[in-house]
Enzyme design. Structure first.
Site, PDB file in Angstrom:
ATOM      1  N   HIS A  53       0.854  -1.185   0.000  1.00 31.87           N
ATOM      2  CA  HIS A  53       0.000   0.000   0.000  1.00 31.87           C
ATOM      3  C   HIS A  53       0.895   1.242   0.000  1.00 31.87           C
ATOM      4  O   HIS A  53       2.041   1.191   0.491  1.00 31.87           O
ATOM      5  CB  HIS A  53      -0.912   0.004   1.233  1.00 31.87           C
ATOM      6  CG  HIS A  53      -2.020  -1.001   1.175  1.00 31.87           C
ATOM      7  ND1 HIS A  53      -3.062  -1.015   2.080  1.00 31.87           N
ATOM      8  CD2 HIS A  53      -2.261  -2.025   0.316  1.00 31.87           C
ATOM      9  CE1 HIS A  53      -3.889  -2.001   1.785  1.00 31.87           C
ATOM     10  NE2 HIS A  53      -3.425  -2.643   0.720  1.00 31.87           N
ATOM     11  N   GLU A  55       1.025   3.850   1.806  1.00 38.14           N
ATOM     12  CA  GLU A  55       1.543   4.266   3.121  1.00 38.14           C
ATOM     13  C   GLU A  55       2.740   3.414   3.533  1.00 38.14           C
ATOM     14  O   GLU A  55       3.744   3.909   4.051  1.00 38.14           O
ATOM     15  CB  GLU A  55       0.453   4.124   4.199  1.00 38.14           C
ATOM     16  CG  GLU A  55      -0.817   4.920   3.944  1.00 38.14           C
ATOM     17  CD  GLU A  55      -1.898   4.079   3.261  1.00 38.14           C
ATOM     18  OE1 GLU A  55      -1.596   3.421   2.226  1.00 38.14           O
ATOM     19  OE2 GLU A  55      -3.038   4.094   3.747  1.00 38.14           O
TER      20      GLU A  55
END
Lengths: 150, 150
Positions: A53, A55
């Protein structure tokens, strides 16, 4: 305003992710001096990595560069409410402030569902600011999923 | 019995982690045919990566090898109750069964705190079997933290 500028950069990372066939989520990590230290969009398909992801990618990149598991004083901008995996990674990395765009009632883990920061098992919670450029982030996600259904 | 043998392997990965100065948690990923496809202990310090928990390492390794974000039919053995980050990664990877040793009231995210699998925002939950070789896992963790305090 600076925080809008950083979210705009995160939105451009999300758009680039969509163009690679990835779910359009983008993230920008800002260091204590206010400069961008890492930026990424989702790459789970490209890397065959369910943890890739946006992040997690910026956190891993910045930690590797600093040679530290912790990003004290760093702020994270992400276009969508983080999932529980990313929320816990944000906590482990000791991110100072989390700014996010659209809420994610379906899969989010900050304001929905697992609410990772809201339990005593979470040993560091960032300050959270939500709803920043939320309509742009929502429009990107809607366009992506409606094109895939089309 | 097979599941005890796999947990024994996970415990040896945890022990090796402790000897590297990492929190002693070990994980073993078993494929649909019952063979071990990946094994790891924590490497957050060594890699300067707060996401390098044993569970994430075996999931990433197996996904990269298969060229897939999903590990359908795979089972995960881990010596300690997964944190919310690892629980969500387990869900994303579509792990079939999760076997874990010691519960983790302080930082766990399966039976404590965020309880990642217990919310509608979690779109796949593995079957969970806990308490397997829990006393051995607890003894490893206690020995590690008492040596660090000593």
């Amino acid at each position: 305003m600076t925080f809008k500028s950083h979210m705009h950069t995160a939105l451009s990372e999300a758009q680039a992710a969509a163009e690679r066939g990835e779910v359009p989520v983008g993230a920008v990590l800002v260091g204590p001096d206010g400069s961008i230290v890492a930026r990424a969009g989702n790459r789970t398909r490209e890397l065959s990595d369910p943890t890739a992801h946006a992040e997690v990618l910026v956190i891993r990149e910045a930690c590797a560069r600093l040679g530290s598991e912790r990003l004290t004083g760093h702020d994270l901008y992400v276009t969508l409410e983080p999932c529980p995996m990313c929320a816990a990674a944000i906590s482990f990395a000791r991110i100072r402030r989390l700014y996010y765009g659209a809420g994610d009632p379906k899969s989010g883990g900050v304001s929905h569902g697992a609410r990772v920061f809201a339990h005593p098992q979470c040993h560091h919670a960032p300050e959270v600011y939500d709803g920043i450029a939320a309509s742009e982030a929502e429009a990107q996600l809607k366009a992506f999923f409606s094109a895939r259904r089309g």
